[in-house]
Enzyme design. Structure first.
Site, PDB file in Angstrom:
ATOM      1  N   CYS A 118       2.298  59.797  83.286  1.00  0.00           N
ATOM      2  CA  CYS A 118       3.256  60.165  82.238  1.00  0.00           C
ATOM      3  C   CYS A 118       2.817  59.723  80.841  1.00  0.00           C
ATOM      4  O   CYS A 118       3.383  60.147  79.844  1.00  0.00           O
ATOM      5  CB  CYS A 118       4.623  59.588  82.567  1.00  0.00           C
ATOM      6  SG  CYS A 118       5.179  60.081  84.196  1.00  0.00           S
ATOM      7  N   HIS A 260       8.731  59.820  76.392  1.00  0.00           N
ATOM      8  CA  HIS A 260       8.520  60.514  77.665  1.00  0.00           C
ATOM      9  C   HIS A 260       9.889  60.708  78.324  1.00  0.00           C
ATOM     10  O   HIS A 260      10.685  59.770  78.436  1.00  0.00           O
ATOM     11  CB  HIS A 260       7.594  59.657  78.541  1.00  0.00           C
ATOM     12  CG  HIS A 260       7.615  60.057  79.976  1.00  0.00           C
ATOM     13  ND1 HIS A 260       7.423  61.361  80.388  1.00  0.00           N
ATOM     14  CD2 HIS A 260       7.821  59.338  81.113  1.00  0.00           C
ATOM     15  CE1 HIS A 260       7.513  61.413  81.694  1.00  0.00           C
ATOM     16  NE2 HIS A 260       7.759  60.205  82.160  1.00  0.00           N
ATOM     17  N   ASN A 290      11.737  65.013  84.752  1.00  0.00           N
ATOM     18  CA  ASN A 290      10.528  64.306  84.319  1.00  0.00           C
ATOM     19  C   ASN A 290       9.318  65.194  84.643  1.00  0.00           C
ATOM     20  O   ASN A 290       8.951  65.347  85.800  1.00  0.00           O
ATOM     21  CB  ASN A 290      10.462  62.971  85.073  1.00  0.00           C
ATOM     22  CG  ASN A 290       9.224  62.170  84.755  1.00  0.00           C
ATOM     23  OD1 ASN A 290       8.256  62.681  84.210  1.00  0.00           O
ATOM     24  ND2 ASN A 290       9.245  60.899  85.125  1.00  0.00           N
TER      25      ASN A 290
HETATM   26  O1  UT7 Z   1       7.711  58.881  84.740  1.00  0.00           O
HETATM   27  C1  UT7 Z   1       7.453  57.547  85.024  1.00  0.00           C
HETATM   28  C2  UT7 Z   1       8.526  56.741  84.791  1.00  0.00           C
HETATM   29  N1  UT7 Z   1       9.538  56.739  85.865  1.00  0.00           N
HETATM   30  C3  UT7 Z   1      10.693  56.279  85.529  1.00  0.00           C
HETATM   31  O2  UT7 Z   1      10.920  55.989  84.392  1.00  0.00           O
HETATM   32  C4  UT7 Z   1      11.735  56.043  86.601  1.00  0.00           C
HETATM   33  C5  UT7 Z   1      12.466  54.792  86.251  1.00  0.00           C
HETATM   34  N2  UT7 Z   1      13.562  54.488  87.165  1.00  0.00           N
HETATM   35  C6  UT7 Z   1      14.713  55.174  87.108  1.00  0.00           C
HETATM   36  O3  UT7 Z   1      14.895  56.079  86.333  1.00  0.00           O
HETATM   37  C7  UT7 Z   1      15.811  54.709  88.021  1.00  0.00           C
HETATM   38  O4  UT7 Z   1      15.446  53.504  88.635  1.00  0.00           O
HETATM   39  C8  UT7 Z   1      16.179  55.747  89.136  1.00  0.00           C
HETATM   40  C9  UT7 Z   1      16.864  56.941  88.516  1.00  0.00           C
HETATM   41  C10 UT7 Z   1      14.933  56.187  89.875  1.00  0.00           C
HETATM   42  C11 UT7 Z   1      17.150  55.112  90.127  1.00  0.00           C
HETATM   43  O5  UT7 Z   1      18.314  54.669  89.432  1.00  0.00           O
HETATM   44  P1  UT7 Z   1      18.900  53.205  89.696  1.00  0.00           P
HETATM   45  O6  UT7 Z   1      20.125  53.092  88.886  1.00  0.00           O
HETATM   46  O7  UT7 Z   1      17.786  52.232  89.415  1.00  0.00           O
HETATM   47  O8  UT7 Z   1      19.279  53.274  91.203  1.00  0.00           O
HETATM   48  P2  UT7 Z   1      18.786  52.315  92.397  1.00  0.00           P
HETATM   49  O9  UT7 Z   1      17.376  52.633  92.763  1.00  0.00           O
HETATM   50  O10 UT7 Z   1      19.133  50.904  92.065  1.00  0.00           O
HETATM   51  O11 UT7 Z   1      19.724  52.769  93.567  1.00  0.00           O
HETATM   52  C12 UT7 Z   1      21.144  52.510  93.525  1.00  0.00           C
HETATM   53  C13 UT7 Z   1      21.742  53.073  94.790  1.00  0.00           C
HETATM   54  C14 UT7 Z   1      21.036  52.638  96.046  1.00  0.00           C
HETATM   55  O12 UT7 Z   1      22.021  52.479  97.053  1.00  0.00           O
HETATM   56  P3  UT7 Z   1      22.537  51.001  97.414  1.00  0.00           P
HETATM   57  O13 UT7 Z   1      21.332  50.242  97.858  1.00  0.00           O
HETATM   58  O14 UT7 Z   1      23.142  50.455  96.159  1.00  0.00           O
HETATM   59  O15 UT7 Z   1      23.532  51.269  98.514  1.00  0.00           O
HETATM   60  C15 UT7 Z   1      20.190  53.817  96.413  1.00  0.00           C
HETATM   61  O16 UT7 Z   1      19.941  53.911  97.797  1.00  0.00           O
HETATM   62  O17 UT7 Z   1      21.661  54.498  94.756  1.00  0.00           O
HETATM   63  C16 UT7 Z   1      21.033  54.960  95.943  1.00  0.00           C
HETATM   64  N3  UT7 Z   1      20.274  56.151  95.617  1.00  0.00           N
HETATM   65  C17 UT7 Z   1      20.827  57.365  95.586  1.00  0.00           C
HETATM   66  N4  UT7 Z   1      22.077  57.789  95.827  1.00  0.00           N
HETATM   67  C18 UT7 Z   1      22.321  59.104  95.688  1.00  0.00           C
HETATM   68  C19 UT7 Z   1      18.961  56.244  95.267  1.00  0.00           C
HETATM   69  N5  UT7 Z   1      18.654  57.519  95.011  1.00  0.00           N
HETATM   70  C20 UT7 Z   1      19.793  58.240  95.196  1.00  0.00           C
HETATM   71  C21 UT7 Z   1      20.111  59.598  95.077  1.00  0.00           C
HETATM   72  N6  UT7 Z   1      21.383  59.977  95.317  1.00  0.00           N
HETATM   73  N7  UT7 Z   1      19.201  60.513  94.703  1.00  0.00           N
END
Ligand code: UT7
Length: 335
Positions: A118, A260, A290
């Site tokens: 990215c 980005h 993205n």
């Molecule tokens: O291009 C390179 C750069 N990449 C990035 O910048 C990505 C950076 N990271 C992010 O944007 C975020 O971390 C994400 C959007 C990927 C995830 O968001 P988050 O707020 O960090 O969520 P999380 O990973 O902490 O997950 C929270 C909860 C989890 O459930 P529990 O453990 O709290 O029960 C996940 O299992 O959300 C769950 N979860 C989902 N639920 C519904 C993870 N993915 C999903 C989903 N739909 N797609």
């Protein structure tokens, strides 16, 4: 970082291309356990474009974006001296840039790929500007193109909701220093955290019976989302500040923040940390998700088309992602 600047660099034109086929959050929620509400709240993404059909690759999008940029300024492709393709999803691991060269008929151009996920477009733009500033080349086509839909695990809800396909192109030209548009840059890498976001080569568990050579293949994006998020929000503002300090420009002088397009929360958090008004954020992550190396030139091209970026505007551009790599470019827009 000081560069040996004998000439300036002008941005002559931009172009972009996305596949026709869009994929909504509702459609994804029929594939994995997720919801439109979760995706919008956590990422800001409403839909993304995906390259469907057989035998399609980044080349289709990259060529279209490049031709649009050339067309805008009625430039003949034979004038281009160098093509740099930033991509992490080539259709040929030996390099895909030469296919763009052939298809747009830029037969006088040297062409090579640059891989930095990215951050790829930021690194490619700066690589191009080094060739221009030293007088080596006069006109460079920089392309950022990725089709990560081919590389996500469509059963992994934590990654498959994020990515979309696209391409963006920019034509840069050497110019007198007075007309220079790339005022400064700041680049970084930290390989200690390469496992936070990767598309790694996986070796098979068996080797060739006589040679003891193990073979394998590349398989699926894997990401530690939380850590990548924390990295982006903590490191990108520092890179921006270092870049601005190096050229004595204040945050208040910035007209546009073009990051980005990873996640709307990251874009807002970076702006808030720097006390940049949210109205100055260029954002299209809602429409395309993205798109990795394509996201910056795609957003830049759209902002120009929408008439957002005006004469003499200062635009801070930052890329961040796998590697980990991140960096900033300060652009002074002159049309
Ligand atoms: O291009 C390179 C750069 N990449 C990035 O910048 C990505 C950076 N990271 C992010 O944007 C975020 O971390 C994400 C959007 C990927 C995830 O968001 P988050 O707020 O960090 O969520 P999380 O990973 O902490 O997950 C929270 C909860 C989890 O459930 P529990 O453990 O709290 O029960 C996940 O299992 O959300 C769950 N979860 C989902 N639920 C519904 C993870 N993915 C999903 C989903 N739909 N797609």
């Amino acid at each position: 970082m000081k560069s040996l600047m004998m000439q300036g660099v002008q941005i002559l034109a931009t172009g972009s291309a996305v596949p026709d086929s869009s994929l909504s959050n509702e459609e994804i929620s029929q594939i994995v356990e997720t919801s439109n509400n979760w995706i919008i709240t956590r990422t800001g993404i409403e839909e993304r474009r995906v390259l469907t059909g057989a035998n399609k690759s980044i080349i289709d999008l990259a060529v279209l974006a490049s031709l649009k940029a050339l067309d805008k300024i009625s430039m003949n492709a034979s004038e281009i001296d160098l093509i740099i393709l930033a991509t992490s999803s080539p259709n040929d691991l030996f390099g895909s840039a030469s296919q763009i060269q052939a298809q747009i008929k830029a037969y006088n151009a040297v062409a090579f790929d640059l891989t930095a996920a990215c951050s790829g477009f930021v690194l490619a733009m700066i690589t191009a500007s080094q060739f221009l500033q030293t007088g080596t080349y006069k006109k460079v086509l920089v392309v950022g193109a990725d089709v990560l839909s081919k590389w996500v695990d469509w059963s992994d809800r934590s990654t498959c909701i994020l990515f979309g396909d696209g391409a963006g192109a920019m034509i840069l030209q050497a110019c007198v220093k007075l007309d220079n548009q790339i005022l400064g840059f700041q680049l970084n890498t930290n390989g200690n955290y390469c496992n936070h976001l990767s598309l790694s080569y996986k070796e098979d568990s068996y080797s060739h019976s006589i040679l003891n050579i193990y073979q394998g293949s590349f398989k699926y994006i894997s990401m530690n989302g939380k850590d990548v998020y924390k990295f982006a929000v903590s490191q990108v503002p520092l890179s921006i500040l270092k870049c601005l300090n190096s050229v004595n420009i204040a945050i208040d002088d910035i007209d546009w923040l073009l990051l980005h397009q990873a996640n709307h929360r990251i874009l807002k958090a970076v702006a808030d940390k720097l006390s940049i008004d949210n109205k100055k954020i260029i954002m299209n992550v809602n429409k395309y998700g993205n798109t990795s190396a394509a996201s910056i030139p795609l957003a830049f091209d759209e902002a120009l088309k929408e008439g957002k970026i005006l004469q003499n505007d200062l635009i801070v551009i930052s890329g961040f992602g796998a590697g980990l790599t991140w960096g900033t470019i300060l652009v002074h827009w002159k049309s």
